[in-house]
Design an enzyme around this catalytic site. Structure first.
Site, short mmCIF file in Angstrom:
data_model
loop_
_atom_site.label_atom_id
_atom_site.label_comp_id
_atom_site.label_asym_id
_atom_site.label_seq_id
_atom_site.Cartn_x
_atom_site.Cartn_y
_atom_site.Cartn_z
N GLU A 29 0.81 -1.21 0.00
CA GLU A 29 0.00 0.00 0.00
C GLU A 29 0.85 1.26 0.00
OE1 GLU A 29 -4.03 -1.40 2.09
OE2 GLU A 29 -2.44 -1.03 3.50
N CYS A 36 3.41 8.45 1.47
CA CYS A 36 3.99 7.44 2.36
C CYS A 36 4.08 6.14 1.57
CB CYS A 36 3.06 7.29 3.57
SG CYS A 36 3.55 5.98 4.69
N CYS A 82 6.27 -7.46 6.80
CA CYS A 82 7.43 -7.02 7.57
C CYS A 82 7.84 -8.14 8.52
CB CYS A 82 7.09 -5.76 8.37
SG CYS A 82 8.53 -5.01 9.17
N CYS A 102 6.94 -5.88 15.43
CA CYS A 102 6.61 -4.92 16.49
C CYS A 102 5.18 -5.22 16.96
CB CYS A 102 6.72 -3.48 15.98
SG CYS A 102 8.40 -3.10 15.41
N CYS A 143 1.91 -3.15 15.68
CA CYS A 143 1.81 -2.76 14.27
C CYS A 143 1.04 -3.80 13.46
CB CYS A 143 3.22 -2.58 13.68
SG CYS A 143 3.18 -2.14 11.94
N CYS A 180 -0.82 5.43 10.36
CA CYS A 180 0.41 4.70 10.72
C CYS A 180 0.08 3.34 11.32
CB CYS A 180 1.20 5.45 11.78
SG CYS A 180 1.64 7.09 11.34
#
Ligand code: SAH
Length: 402
Positions: free
Chosen positions: A124, A137, A144, A148, A151, A371
């Site tokens: 995205e 962004c 990933c 974390c 996230c 975010c």
């Protein structure tokens, strides 16, 4: 690609160096494996490619002008290139952009595009318009590996690194989608690598992409307007300092190692003291202004007055500023956003402790574009795609009838 990508998922080490022009760009279906995707080539690589075709280096300048200044992706439209050269390009090269699967617009004007990585995976990019700037962004990986705990991207795990062309292609596509005109004002003034993925874990594709973003023949962005955000891959911060000059953001999220290791597991490998050392080195090397430390505000986890004071002690006197990010929830997340009172108290304590601090305004959360909400949502993709195709067809009809 995938084995190599897996190896580089966390270490960021390039498996093999000295890539020939274009050989690193293997993303996509393989239909045109023999053709070089010009979009992923730095100026030097493009010159080398032109030389390979028996052309003069100035051809590379012309090509970059068409590609980046005019937003042209068809060799046949590049009217100042000799016909023979255009035919050669058509046979040996291509300008291959990521395919848009769907797009959404939030009530605040934020736009999000879902881009195809392969049949089952997507990534995205998000555009955030503000009165004085437009920030794109972009993603650096599909998924990933850093894990974390707060996230959404981490929940889907790591799929693969994006190629340089796929990273640069996001900016190119967004320009086109946003109606960029060759002679008009910039629509994208800032680019942040804060989408899906850990950019420093895809070092060898991210660095050339940054070169193209900064190149005056490329997107010509100033180095202060291109920001790479990392969860803290310390060795790669040192390497980055030697390679290229962009603004650095670091996801800190906690003032002590115990808590940070829980929230950002890479901290077990590279604890806070080591990370900060690398940050100050980066600023020294680059003559930069400051590192932005991102700090997600999690209710009763990292938002107390004592933690604010500890953070101020850690950063005061250093070239640092803190950007507090109110936590953005997603389905299944086990954290809550700090109260506004806690967030502003935290900011004020940082300011009083001698550390510049701001609160990031949440944008695009009604379309999961804020975010940490980017997941390349594969499950509901068909529905969205059908919807946006229907919408595109409707607006084509409306235009034709106008
Ligand atoms: N991998 C890079 C880029 C990540 S996204 C990095 O870690 O820096 C950019 C920022 O959003 C990071 O600081 C990340 O920690 C933060 N973030 C992730 N999930 C979030 C969430 N749910 N709410 C708010 N911020 C989040």
């Amino acid at each position: 690609m995938s084995t190599d990508a897996e190896q580089t998922a966390v270490s960021g080490e390039a498996a093999g160096s000295g890539e020939a022009a274009g050989s690193g760009e293997s993303a996509g279906s393989g239909e045109s494996a023999a053709r070089v995707n010009l979009l992923g080539l730095t100026r030097e690589q493009l010159q080398a490619f032109c030389a390979l075709l028996g052309s003069k280096p100035f051809r590379a300048r012309q090509l970059m002008n068409w590609l980046y200044k005019r937003g042209c992706d068809r060799f046949e439209d590049m009217s100042d290139l000799a016909l023979g050269f255009r035919a050669l390009l058509a046979a040996r090269a291509e300008i291959r952009l990521p395919e848009i699967v769907s797009q959404q617009q939030a009530s605040d004007g934020t736009r999000k595009w879902l881009l195809r990585a392969d049949q089952s995976q997507a990534f995205e990019m998000v555009y955030i318009p503000e009165s004085d700037r437009g920030t794109l962004c972009i993603s650096s990986q599909v998924g990933c590996a850093l894990d974390c705990t707060f996230c959404a991207t981490a929940q889907q795990g790591f799929n693969r690194n994006l190629s340089t062309a796929e990273i640069v292609g996001q900016v190119w596509l967004a320009n086109r989608e946003l109606g960029f005109e060759p002679a008009g004002d910039r629509i994208i003034t800032n680019v942040v690598l804060m989408g899906m993925g850990e950019p420093l874990a895809n070092f060898r594709n991210v660095v050339p992409a940054l070169r193209i973003l900064l190149d005056d023949l490329g997107f010509d962005l100033s180095r202060r307007r291109v920001t790479l955000s990392t969860s803290g891959l310390v060795p790669q911060i040192y390497r980055l300092a030697q390679e290229i000059n962009v603004a650095l953001a670091v996801s800190l999220h906690a003032p002590d190692d115990d808590l940070r290791s829980q929230l950002v597991p890479i901290n077990r490998l590279h604890p806070i003291a080591e990370l900060l050392e690398a940050c100050w080195h980066y600023i020294d090397e680059q003559n930069g202004r400051s590192v932005t430390f991102e700090y997600v505000m999690l209710d009763q986890v990292n938002d107390s007055a004592a933690q604010a004071r500890a953070l101020a002690r850690l950063l005061a006197g250093h070239p640092a500023k803190v950007n507090l990010i109110p936590f953005n929830p997603y389905p299944g997340s086990r954290f809550r956003r700090s109260s506004d009172a806690a967030i502003f108290q935290f900011r004020d304590l940082l300011l009083r402790g001698g550390v510049m601090a701001t609160v990031r305004r949440t944008r695009g959360d009604d379309i999961d574009a804020a975010c940490g909400q980017l997941v390349g949502r594969v499950t509901d993709r068909t529905v969205v795609r059908l919807g946006s195709r229907a919408e595109a067809a409707r607006s084509r009809v409306a235009r034709a009838n106008a």
